[in-house]
Design a protein around this motif. Structure first.
Motif, PDB file in Angstrom:
ATOM      1  N   UNK A  18      -6.638 -21.794   7.248  1.00 43.85           N
ATOM      2  CA  UNK A  18      -6.965 -20.690   6.825  1.00 43.85           C
ATOM      3  C   UNK A  18      -7.884 -19.994   8.011  1.00 43.85           C
ATOM      4  N   UNK A  19      -8.693 -20.848   8.828  1.00 47.77           N
ATOM      5  CA  UNK A  19      -9.462 -20.386   9.814  1.00 47.77           C
ATOM      6  C   UNK A  19      -8.645 -20.030  11.290  1.00 47.77           C
ATOM      7  N   UNK A  20      -7.401 -20.892  11.238  1.00 48.29           N
ATOM      8  CA  UNK A  20      -6.592 -20.322  12.302  1.00 48.29           C
ATOM      9  C   UNK A  20      -5.776 -19.106  12.116  1.00 48.29           C
ATOM     10  N   UNK A  21      -5.974 -18.503  10.788  1.00 45.22           N
ATOM     11  CA  UNK A  21      -5.287 -17.176  10.544  1.00 45.22           C
ATOM     12  C   UNK A  21      -4.339 -16.992   9.481  1.00 45.22           C
ATOM     13  N   UNK A  22      -3.878 -18.486   8.924  1.00 43.96           N
ATOM     14  CA  UNK A  22      -2.874 -18.442   8.117  1.00 43.96           C
ATOM     15  C   UNK A  22      -3.149 -17.835   6.646  1.00 43.96           C
ATOM     16  N   UNK A  23      -2.520 -16.815   6.180  1.00 49.22           N
ATOM     17  CA  UNK A  23      -3.030 -16.500   4.808  1.00 49.22           C
ATOM     18  C   UNK A  23      -3.059 -17.678   3.721  1.00 49.22           C
ATOM     19  N   UNK A  24      -3.895 -17.483   2.828  1.00 46.92           N
ATOM     20  CA  UNK A  24      -4.140 -18.778   1.762  1.00 46.92           C
ATOM     21  C   UNK A  24      -3.026 -19.059   1.327  1.00 46.92           C
ATOM     22  N   UNK A  25      -1.977 -18.405   0.661  1.00 48.24           N
ATOM     23  CA  UNK A  25      -0.762 -18.884  -0.072  1.00 48.24           C
ATOM     24  C   UNK A  25       0.224 -19.539   0.840  1.00 48.24           C
ATOM     25  N   UNK A  26       0.362 -19.396   2.224  1.00 45.60           N
ATOM     26  CA  UNK A  26       1.170 -19.929   3.131  1.00 45.60           C
ATOM     27  C   UNK A  26       0.502 -21.054   3.399  1.00 45.60           C
ATOM     28  N   UNK A  27      -0.756 -21.086   3.732  1.00 38.80           N
ATOM     29  CA  UNK A  27      -1.477 -22.465   4.129  1.00 38.80           C
ATOM     30  C   UNK A  27      -1.194 -23.122   2.999  1.00 38.80           C
ATOM     31  N   UNK A  28      -1.398 -23.020   1.756  1.00 39.76           N
ATOM     32  CA  UNK A  28      -1.314 -24.130   0.822  1.00 39.76           C
ATOM     33  C   UNK A  28      -0.123 -24.436   0.831  1.00 39.76           C
ATOM     34  N   UNK A  29       1.014 -23.571   0.796  1.00 40.49           N
ATOM     35  CA  UNK A  29       2.379 -24.275   0.897  1.00 40.49           C
ATOM     36  C   UNK A  29       2.597 -25.265   1.808  1.00 40.49           C
ATOM     37  N   UNK A  30       1.927 -25.013   3.166  1.00 41.44           N
ATOM     38  CA  UNK A  30       2.123 -25.912   4.195  1.00 41.44           C
ATOM     39  C   UNK A  30       1.490 -27.015   3.892  1.00 41.44           C
TER      40      UNK A  30
END
Length: 381
Positions: A18-30
Motif C-alpha cells: 500500500x505504501x508503494x502506491x497499490x490500492x488496498x483491494x489490489x494489494x490484498x489480493x496480491x
C-alpha cells in the motif's frame, strides 16, 4: 509454525504494498496469492528473509495482474523506479492495516471478515467455513468491504477502540471447521498489543485469555452447555488464567480503567474462586458498578442484577432486574434463575420455558429447556 508465521507477516507485507502506491483491494489480493505460493514452497525451501520473500512475490503478483501489451514498457520503467528500496520497506504499517480493516464505514460483519482476511491471512474459504456461509457469499462480503475502504487514505489515524471491538466480535463467534476463531482472535490481539502501549488492548487480551481458560469445561463431550457454577474447575487452564491475571494487573496499575479491563477483572474474580460457592460476588458487583459507569449498557445492568442476587440475595436481584428493560435478550432467563433461587419454582419453570423459546442459539435453548423440565419434574414430585 510455517502457517502461523505467514499469517503473522500478512499485515506488514500488505502495508508495504500500500505504501508503494497499490490500492488496498489490489494489494490484498496480491498478498493472498503470495501466501498461497509460500504455503506450497516454504515447507521445502524456507527463505532466510520471510517478509522480504513475501513482499517480492506479492509485488510480482501485482505487476503480473496489471501488465498489458499496450503499456508494458512504460509500466516496467515505472516499476523499476518503484522497486528501489526506500524507507517504507523498513516501516511496519501493520497497525494502519488493523485500522483500515476496522474502518467505521464498514458494518461489523464486513469489518470482521476483512480483518480475518487482510490481517489474519485466512483464505475466503476458511472464513466462510468458520461462519457457516457459502464461500461465494463471504467473497462478496469481503469484496464489498474492500470497495468501501478503497479511497481511505492509508495514513489517516484510525480508531483503536473500533479495532478492539472487531477483535472481540471475532472472539465471541467461537469456532467451527478448521479455523479456531477463539485462538485467532487471541493471536491477533497479542499482535496488536505488541504494537501499542494501550491499557484497553491489554485488558481485552486478558479478558480473552481468562474466558478461553474455561473453554474445555463449558460443554460436555456431546455439546451440552455447562453453566459456570457447575463447571469442573480442574479442567480450567491455569496457565492461561495466570497469564491473563498478570496482564490485567499490569494494565490496572496504570490507573486508566476502561471497559475491557473491567470485564477482565470480573472474569478474573470468577477464575480465582476454587469453588463456585467461594466466588467474591460483592467485589463482582463493585466491578459491574464500574463497568456500568463506563458503558451505561443495559446488558451490563442485566448482568449486574444477577450478581446482586448472588451477593445480597435473590429478592435484591429481582429488585435490580426490575429496573432493566424486559425486552433485553436473556432478561427472561435471568428472571427465571432469580425466581428459582427465591424458591418460586412455578414462576421459574414458566420463565425458563419462555426463555428457551427466545434463545439465540441451540445450545442455550437446550439448556433452558432442560432447566424448565427439571423444575417441572420437581414440582410434579
Amino acid at each position: 509454525m510455517g502457517e502461523l508465521l505467514l499469517r503473522e507477516l500478512t499485515p506488514a507485507v500488505l502495508g508495504v504494498l500500500v505504501h508503494r502506491g497499490v490500492d488496498f483491494a489490489t494489494a490484498e489480493d496480491a498478498v493472498q496469492e503470495a501466501l498461497l505460493q509460500a504455503a506450497l514452497s516454504w515447507p521445502e525451501h524456507r527463505p532466510d528473509d520471510p517478509k522480504g520473500w513475501l513482499v517480492t512475490v506479492a509485488w510480482r503478483k501485482f505487476l503480473d495482474a496489471h501488465r498489458s501489451a499496450s503499456s508494458r514498457r512504460d509500466r516496467e520503467e515505472r516499476v523499476e523506479f518503484e522497486r528501489t528500496p526506500g524507507p517504507t520497506e523498513d516501516t511496519d504499517d501493520s497497525l494502519q492495516v488493523f485500522f483500515l480493516c476496522a474502518h467505521p464505514s464498514l458494518s461489523p460483519a464486513s469489518a470482521v471478515a476483512l480483518t480475518l482476511r487482510a490481517v489474519g491471512g485466512l483464505t475466503t474459504r476458511q472464513i466462510a467455513d468458520a461462519y457457516l456461509v457459502p464461500e461465494a457469499t463471504m467473497a462478496q462480503r469481503i469484496s464489498r468491504a474492500k470497495r468501501t475502504v478503497v479511497d481511505v487514505r492509508f495514513d489517516t489515524p484510525g480508531d483503536l477502540g473500533t479495532v478492539l471491538r472487531v477483535l472481540y466480535l471475532v472472539f465471541n463467534e467461537g469456532y467451527t471447521g478448521d479455523v479456531d476463531l477463539v485462538a485467532e482472535a487471541i493471536r491477533l490481539t497479542r499482535q496488536l498489543a505488541a504494537m501499542t502501549d494501550d491499557e484497553e488492548t491489554a485488558g481485552l487480551l486478558a479478558l480473552m485469555l481468562l474466558h478461553a481458560a474455561r473453554r474445555a469445561a463449558r460443554t460436555t463431550p456431546d455439546g451440552v452447555l455447562v453453566p459456570l457454577p457447575e463447571q469442573d474447575r480442574s479442567r480450567w487452564d491455569t496457565a492461561l488464567i495466570a497469564e491473563g491475571v498478570a496482564i490485567l494487573q499490569a494494565a490496572l496499575a496504570r490507573d486508566r480503567l476502561g471497559e475491557f479491563q473491567a470485564q477482565a477483572a470480573i472474569a478474573a474474580l470468577h477464575a480465582d474462586a476454587p469453588r463456585a460457592e467461594e466466588t467474591d460476588w460483592v467485589q463482582i458487583v463493585s466491578w459491574y458498578d464500574e463497568l456500568l459507569r463506563i458503558t451505561g449498557s443495559p446488558v451490563v445492568e442485566l448482568n449486574r442484577a444477577v450478581a446482586v442476587g448472588e451477593a445480597d440475595g435473590p429478592r435484591a436481584g429481582l429488585a435490580a432486574l426490575a429496573q432493566v428493560d424486559p425486552g433485553l435478550p436473556r432478561h427472561t432467563a435471568a428472571s427465571a434463575y432469580l425466581h428459582e433461587q427465591a424458591g418460586d419454582l412455578r414462576a421459574a419453570a414458566r420463565l425458563y420455558a419462555d426463555a428457551a423459546l427466545s434463545a439465540t442459539n441451540l445450545a442455550e435453548r437446550h439448556h433452558l429447556t432442560r432447566q424448565a423440565a427439571r423444575i417441572g419434574q420437581a414440582l410434579g414430585a
